[in-house]
Design an enzyme around this catalytic site. Structure first.
Site, PDB file in Angstrom:
ATOM      1  N   ASP A   1       2.449  -0.060  12.339  1.00 52.30           N
ATOM      2  CA  ASP A   1       2.630  -1.161  13.149  1.00 52.30           C
ATOM      3  C   ASP A   1       3.657  -1.902  12.979  1.00 52.30           C
ATOM      4  O   ASP A   1       3.799  -3.158  13.521  1.00 52.30           O
ATOM      5  CB  ASP A   1       1.249  -2.243  12.564  1.00 52.30           C
ATOM      6  CG  ASP A   1       1.379  -2.461  11.227  1.00 52.30           C
ATOM      7  OD1 ASP A   1       2.205  -1.666  10.237  1.00 52.30           O
ATOM      8  OD2 ASP A   1       0.895  -3.192  10.640  1.00 52.30           O
TER       9      ASP A   1
ATOM     10  N   ARG B   1       1.331  -5.617  -5.792  1.00 52.30           N
ATOM     11  CA  ARG B   1       1.551  -6.795  -5.025  1.00 52.30           C
ATOM     12  C   ARG B   1       1.849  -7.997  -6.046  1.00 52.30           C
ATOM     13  O   ARG B   1       1.035  -8.326  -6.482  1.00 52.30           O
ATOM     14  CB  ARG B   1       0.344  -7.010  -4.057  1.00 52.30           C
ATOM     15  CG  ARG B   1       0.205  -6.012  -2.864  1.00 52.30           C
ATOM     16  CD  ARG B   1      -0.906  -6.315  -2.113  1.00 52.30           C
ATOM     17  NE  ARG B   1      -0.961  -5.432  -0.743  1.00 52.30           N
ATOM     18  CZ  ARG B   1      -1.376  -4.463  -0.672  1.00 52.30           C
ATOM     19  NH1 ARG B   1      -2.010  -3.841  -1.673  1.00 52.30           N
ATOM     20  NH2 ARG B   1      -1.460  -3.890   0.195  1.00 52.30           N
TER      21      ARG B   1
ATOM     22  N   GLY C   1       0.853  -1.334   0.031  1.00 55.33           N
ATOM     23  CA  GLY C   1       0.107   0.011  -0.052  1.00 55.33           C
ATOM     24  C   GLY C   1       0.877   1.215   0.013  1.00 55.33           C
ATOM     25  O   GLY C   1       1.863   1.321   0.846  1.00 55.33           O
TER      26      GLY C   1
ATOM     27  N   ARG D   1      -6.170  -2.592   9.368  1.00 54.18           N
ATOM     28  CA  ARG D   1      -6.698  -4.007   9.215  1.00 54.18           C
ATOM     29  C   ARG D   1      -6.187  -5.018  10.613  1.00 54.18           C
ATOM     30  O   ARG D   1      -6.953  -5.856  10.820  1.00 54.18           O
ATOM     31  CB  ARG D   1      -6.243  -4.710   7.773  1.00 54.18           C
ATOM     32  CG  ARG D   1      -6.747  -6.328   7.496  1.00 54.18           C
ATOM     33  CD  ARG D   1      -5.986  -6.689   6.274  1.00 54.18           C
ATOM     34  NE  ARG D   1      -4.746  -6.568   6.106  1.00 54.18           N
ATOM     35  CZ  ARG D   1      -3.853  -6.738   5.179  1.00 54.18           C
ATOM     36  NH1 ARG D   1      -4.038  -6.753   4.066  1.00 54.18           N
ATOM     37  NH2 ARG D   1      -2.336  -6.672   5.220  1.00 54.18           N
TER      38      ARG D   1
ATOM     39  N   ASP E   1      -0.181   2.514   8.873  1.00 49.99           N
ATOM     40  CA  ASP E   1      -0.821   1.648   9.855  1.00 49.99           C
ATOM     41  C   ASP E   1       0.286   1.864  11.200  1.00 49.99           C
ATOM     42  O   ASP E   1      -0.076   1.680  12.368  1.00 49.99           O
ATOM     43  CB  ASP E   1      -0.882   0.208   9.708  1.00 49.99           C
ATOM     44  CG  ASP E   1      -1.983  -0.244   8.700  1.00 49.99           C
ATOM     45  OD1 ASP E   1      -3.037   0.502   8.819  1.00 49.99           O
ATOM     46  OD2 ASP E   1      -1.808  -1.094   8.178  1.00 49.99           O
TER      47      ASP E   1
ATOM     48  N   ASP F   1       4.972  -4.657   6.380  1.00 48.71           N
ATOM     49  CA  ASP F   1       5.469  -5.913   6.649  1.00 48.71           C
ATOM     50  C   ASP F   1       5.585  -7.076   5.523  1.00 48.71           C
ATOM     51  O   ASP F   1       6.503  -7.749   5.481  1.00 48.71           O
ATOM     52  CB  ASP F   1       4.742  -6.602   7.716  1.00 48.71           C
ATOM     53  CG  ASP F   1       3.154  -6.558   7.293  1.00 48.71           C
ATOM     54  OD1 ASP F   1       2.589  -5.976   6.320  1.00 48.71           O
ATOM     55  OD2 ASP F   1       2.480  -7.085   8.438  1.00 48.71           O
TER      56      ASP F   1
ATOM     57  N   THR G   1       4.149   2.885   5.822  1.00 44.87           N
ATOM     58  CA  THR G   1       2.671   2.355   5.850  1.00 44.87           C
ATOM     59  C   THR G   1       2.125   3.211   7.052  1.00 44.87           C
ATOM     60  O   THR G   1       2.622   3.850   7.925  1.00 44.87           O
ATOM     61  CB  THR G   1       2.927   0.855   6.474  1.00 44.87           C
ATOM     62  OG1 THR G   1       1.473   0.624   6.965  1.00 44.87           O
ATOM     63  CG2 THR G   1       3.749   0.628   7.709  1.00 44.87           C
TER      64      THR G   1
END
Length: 327
Positions: A133, A75, A14, A175, A131, A106, A129
């Site tokens: 995370d 991807r 992403g 997500r 996120d 990741d 990212t």
């Protein structure tokens, strides 16, 4: 002397605001250190397709303020196979490329770790990212911009919520991680937040709604991370609330991909610039299979194995802060 003379840069997964700033910094950091640079168009798939283009200082001019990624992203299912990775490696050797800088999350680093292990090619990752995370870094590129995008949207939605005394469930990206939802909830003054990491279920929200209504708040905002499986997402939980709490007029807004776009914030530009140059320095320092991280404002090298194996925990103090501030 480092044997590295030529590198390739790619973005994968992403997109995140600030990726272009990282590309710019890595390209110019490489040129400053007398390295040749190529860009892989569409991530790992570009390596397989031999879609590699030369890059110089001019090719990254005037991109620091742009969202998305000039190298495009994809991807690649083919890269998941040993045969696909062999083709990618053969193309790197054909182009006399000695090392890779990969920008992503990741999934990007998982591919990089496997690729580096199979073919012994130095790879350094830059975390990009929204996120936030990834274990081993306080922040990832794009997170700050996405946070500001969410807060701006929530501020506007609250105007309508207050005007009509409504309850809004606002679904944000995340997500598998609730970092964006949690920070957005604090920054926008939301009453509570639902994240995938915390198994609170419906009861906590139910109790909050009963107490909030008794206090006759003019509006209520609940942030929901898209990965919150317990609630079933913002739409399903709003349906349940409307059924069980008819005194509320519950509405849903799903912010979607606007969170991934837009011009990067100043923080993301500075962080991406530091990380991009640091990635080149790491390669010249004979580092391989590491992610560039930032901890307490300082650059660190985090092995891919460590970044991928460990789960980054939500800050407990921030979770507590939500409860304190929603009274």
């Amino acid at each position: 002397m480092s044997p590295i003379k030529k590198i390739a840069i790619l973005t994968s997964g992403g997109d995140a605001p600030g990726m272009n700033a990282a590309i710019r910094a890595a390209v110019r950091g490489a040129i400053f250190n007398k390295l040749e640079v190529m860009g892989s168009i569409r991530g790992y798939q570009g390596l397989i397709d031999n879609n590699l283009v030369p890059m110089d200082s001019q090719s990254v001019s005037n991109i620091i303020q742009q969202g998305g990624t000039i190298l495009k992203s994809a991807r690649s299912k083919q890269f998941l196979t040993p045969e696909g990775r062999q083709i990618a490696y053969d193309n790197l050797k054909k182009n006399k490329i000695d090392a890779l800088v990969v920008i992503g999350g990741d999934g990007t680093f998982t591919g990089a770790r496997v690729f580096s292990g199979e073919h012994n090619i130095p790879i350094v990752g830059i975390p990009g990212t929204i996120d936030n995370d990834l274990y081993g870094t306080d922040y990832t590129i794009g997170y700050d911009t996405a946070l500001n995008t969410v807060v701006e949207a929530v501020d506007k939605i609250r105007d309508t919520a207050s005007a009509h005394s409504r309850l809004f469930f606002i679904e944000v990206m995340g997500r598998d991680a609730g970092f964006l939802a949690l920070s957005s909830a604090i920054a926008s003054g939301a009453e509570t937040v639902l994240v995938p990491e915390i198994n609170t279920g419906y009861k906590k929200l139910d109790d909050f709604l009963k107490n909030s209504f008794k206090k006759q708040k003019s509006s209520s905002i609940v942030l929901v991370a898209e990965g919150d499986k317990l609630s079933g997402g913002a739409i399903k939980i709003a349906e349940r609330v409307n059924k069980e709490h008819p005194d509320y007029d519950a509405r849903v807004t799903i912010l979607g991909h606007i969170q991934r776009g837009g011009s990067p914030s100043g923080m993301d530009r500075v962080m991406a610039s530091r990380m991009g140059v640091s990635a080149i320095e790491a390669l010249l320092d004979d580092q391989k299979s590491v992610m560039i991280g930032m901890v307490n404002g300082e650059i660190v090298y985090v092995p891919f194995n460590q970044a991928l194996k460990n789960k980054k925990p939500l800050p407990p103090k921030q979770l507590e802060l939500i409860d304190i501030l929603s009274i």
